[in-house]
Design a protein around this motif. Structure first.
Motif, PDB file in Angstrom:
ATOM      1  N   LEU A  46       5.364  11.842 -33.127  1.00  0.00           N
ATOM      2  CA  LEU A  46       4.901  10.469 -32.897  1.00  0.00           C
ATOM      3  C   LEU A  46       3.407  10.428 -32.575  1.00  0.00           C
ATOM      4  N   ALA A  47       2.940  11.348 -31.742  1.00  0.00           N
ATOM      5  CA  ALA A  47       1.514  11.395 -31.394  1.00  0.00           C
ATOM      6  C   ALA A  47       0.666  11.717 -32.621  1.00  0.00           C
ATOM      7  N   ALA A  48       1.155  12.615 -33.474  1.00  0.00           N
ATOM      8  CA  ALA A  48       0.416  12.957 -34.690  1.00  0.00           C
ATOM      9  C   ALA A  48       0.342  11.750 -35.632  1.00  0.00           C
ATOM     10  N   CYS A  49       1.419  10.987 -35.713  1.00  0.00           N
ATOM     11  CA  CYS A  49       1.398   9.760 -36.528  1.00  0.00           C
ATOM     12  C   CYS A  49       0.382   8.762 -35.965  1.00  0.00           C
ATOM     13  N   ILE A  50       0.435   8.553 -34.668  1.00  0.00           N
ATOM     14  CA  ILE A  50      -0.488   7.608 -34.020  1.00  0.00           C
ATOM     15  C   ILE A  50      -1.938   8.079 -34.220  1.00  0.00           C
ATOM     16  N   ALA A  51      -2.185   9.365 -34.014  1.00  0.00           N
ATOM     17  CA  ALA A  51      -3.541   9.897 -34.158  1.00  0.00           C
ATOM     18  C   ALA A  51      -4.037   9.770 -35.596  1.00  0.00           C
ATOM     19  N   THR A  52      -3.177  10.066 -36.553  1.00  0.00           N
ATOM     20  CA  THR A  52      -3.569   9.966 -37.962  1.00  0.00           C
ATOM     21  C   THR A  52      -3.952   8.537 -38.312  1.00  0.00           C
ATOM     22  N   PHE A  53      -3.108   7.599 -37.916  1.00  0.00           N
ATOM     23  CA  PHE A  53      -3.407   6.197 -38.216  1.00  0.00           C
ATOM     24  C   PHE A  53      -4.633   5.716 -37.437  1.00  0.00           C
ATOM     25  N   VAL A  62      -6.711   3.704 -30.325  1.00  0.00           N
ATOM     26  CA  VAL A  62      -5.457   4.261 -30.860  1.00  0.00           C
ATOM     27  C   VAL A  62      -5.456   5.781 -30.705  1.00  0.00           C
ATOM     28  N   ILE A  63      -6.599   6.408 -30.916  1.00  0.00           N
ATOM     29  CA  ILE A  63      -6.692   7.862 -30.753  1.00  0.00           C
ATOM     30  C   ILE A  63      -6.432   8.250 -29.298  1.00  0.00           C
ATOM     31  N   ILE A  64      -6.962   7.486 -28.378  1.00  0.00           N
ATOM     32  CA  ILE A  64      -6.703   7.735 -26.954  1.00  0.00           C
ATOM     33  C   ILE A  64      -5.211   7.587 -26.670  1.00  0.00           C
ATOM     34  N   GLY A  65      -4.584   6.575 -27.236  1.00  0.00           N
ATOM     35  CA  GLY A  65      -3.143   6.393 -27.077  1.00  0.00           C
ATOM     36  C   GLY A  65      -2.370   7.600 -27.575  1.00  0.00           C
ATOM     37  N   ILE A 128     -13.573  10.555 -37.357  1.00  0.00           N
ATOM     38  CA  ILE A 128     -13.280  11.885 -37.901  1.00  0.00           C
ATOM     39  C   ILE A 128     -14.527  12.758 -37.809  1.00  0.00           C
ATOM     40  N   MET A 129     -15.643  12.227 -38.207  1.00  0.00           N
ATOM     41  CA  MET A 129     -16.877  13.019 -38.234  1.00  0.00           C
ATOM     42  C   MET A 129     -17.318  13.456 -36.829  1.00  0.00           C
ATOM     43  N   VAL A 130     -17.193  12.574 -35.854  1.00  0.00           N
ATOM     44  CA  VAL A 130     -17.639  12.922 -34.505  1.00  0.00           C
ATOM     45  C   VAL A 130     -16.742  13.992 -33.881  1.00  0.00           C
ATOM     46  N   ARG A 131     -15.495  14.081 -34.296  1.00  0.00           N
ATOM     47  CA  ARG A 131     -14.575  15.071 -33.740  1.00  0.00           C
ATOM     48  C   ARG A 131     -14.642  16.413 -34.463  1.00  0.00           C
ATOM     49  N   THR A 132     -15.459  16.525 -35.482  1.00  0.00           N
ATOM     50  CA  THR A 132     -15.564  17.789 -36.210  1.00  0.00           C
ATOM     51  C   THR A 132     -16.834  18.554 -35.875  1.00  0.00           C
ATOM     52  N   SER A 133     -17.578  18.108 -34.877  1.00  0.00           N
ATOM     53  CA  SER A 133     -18.799  18.823 -34.498  1.00  0.00           C
ATOM     54  C   SER A 133     -18.924  18.902 -32.969  1.00  0.00           C
ATOM     55  N   GLY A 164      -4.643  10.057 -16.905  1.00  0.00           N
ATOM     56  CA  GLY A 164      -6.099   9.989 -16.760  1.00  0.00           C
ATOM     57  C   GLY A 164      -6.781  11.229 -17.302  1.00  0.00           C
ATOM     58  N   VAL A 165      -6.129  12.380 -17.135  1.00  0.00           N
ATOM     59  CA  VAL A 165      -6.666  13.621 -17.685  1.00  0.00           C
ATOM     60  C   VAL A 165      -6.716  13.533 -19.202  1.00  0.00           C
ATOM     61  N   ALA A 166      -5.647  13.024 -19.806  1.00  0.00           N
ATOM     62  CA  ALA A 166      -5.620  12.876 -21.264  1.00  0.00           C
ATOM     63  C   ALA A 166      -6.697  11.902 -21.734  1.00  0.00           C
ATOM     64  N   ILE A 167      -6.873  10.817 -21.026  1.00  0.00           N
ATOM     65  CA  ILE A 167      -7.905   9.842 -21.387  1.00  0.00           C
ATOM     66  C   ILE A 167      -9.289  10.466 -21.240  1.00  0.00           C
ATOM     67  N   ALA A 168      -9.497  11.228 -20.191  1.00  0.00           N
ATOM     68  CA  ALA A 168     -10.809  11.839 -19.959  1.00  0.00           C
ATOM     69  C   ALA A 168     -11.219  12.730 -21.121  1.00  0.00           C
ATOM     70  N   ILE A 169     -10.320  13.583 -21.570  1.00  0.00           N
ATOM     71  CA  ILE A 169     -10.697  14.494 -22.656  1.00  0.00           C
ATOM     72  C   ILE A 169     -10.834  13.749 -23.974  1.00  0.00           C
ATOM     73  N   SER A 170     -10.073  12.691 -24.164  1.00  0.00           N
ATOM     74  CA  SER A 170     -10.191  11.955 -25.428  1.00  0.00           C
ATOM     75  C   SER A 170     -11.486  11.165 -25.506  1.00  0.00           C
ATOM     76  N   LEU A 171     -12.074  10.848 -24.361  1.00  0.00           N
ATOM     77  CA  LEU A 171     -13.326  10.085 -24.354  1.00  0.00           C
ATOM     78  C   LEU A 171     -14.568  10.955 -24.438  1.00  0.00           C
TER      79      LEU A 171
END
Length: 183
Positions: A46-53, A62-65, A128-133, A164-171
């Motif tokens: 489910l997380a992979a589906c949400i992240a992909t979309f 949505v990526i943070i979710g 996508i681009m910002v997460r690849t560097s 909050g830990v998950a949100i911190a790393i996603s930001l």
């Protein structure tokens, strides 16, 4: 009497019962393997589906979710815990669960984007681009976030901070990107 640093961090004595409590949370062991693995796999898909979309839609929210739903932090922290206590079998189990989870997430993303591969251009999607560097600061933020997650799991009274830990790393990456935009 001076309390040991581990006791101060943990909020009390670190006894066999506490080690077992943390072990039950983090390690995929025989007694609970099937139910834990089913929960892990369902949440991961489910997380992979949400992240992909979220990536395809260029949506930070949505990526943070997806990162909040994603259970990959559990076996990775389990691996660190296994190394810490020197349990070779748990190291192997958690490493295999981690690698399988990563492979599952990549496979789900691949399958979901396969039908639209000719239409979508990943280099045009900023998220996508910002997460690849990644940079050194991203690694340092990830390490600090991992320590915060370990601290939250080790203490019963702090476990509500894990989202909050998950949100911190996603930001980390979006805020770094935002800072570059203002330069």
């Amino acid at each position: 009497m001076v309390r040991p640093f581990a006791e101060i961090l943990h909020g009390g004595p670190v006894d066999v019962g506490e080690v077992q409590r943390v072990r039950e949370i983090l390690i995929f062991e025989r007694q609970q393997f099937a139910p834990k693995l089913i929960k892990f796999a369902c949440l991961l898909v489910l997380a992979a589906c949400i992240a992909t979309f979220g990536l395809l839609g260029d949506s930070v929210a949505v990526i943070i979710g997806a990162m909040i739903v994603a259970p990959l932090m559990l076996p990775i922290m389990g691996l660190a815990f296994s190394i810490g206590i020197g349990d070779r079998q748990s190291m192997i189990n958690t490493l295999l669960v981690s690698l399988t989870g990563i492979a599952m997430a990549v496979t789900v993303g691949f399958v979901l984007t396969l039908p639209i591969a000719g239409v979508i251009h990943p280099e045009a999607i900023q998220q996508i681009m910002v997460r690849t560097s990644p940079h050194l600061l991203d690694l340092m933020a990830a390490l600090a976030t991992g320590l915060a997650g370990a601290f939250a799991i080790a203490r019963k009274d702090v476990s509500d901070t894990l989202p909050g830990v998950a949100i911190a790393i996603s930001l980390v990456l979006p805020w770094r990107m935002w800072g570059f935009c203002w330069r």
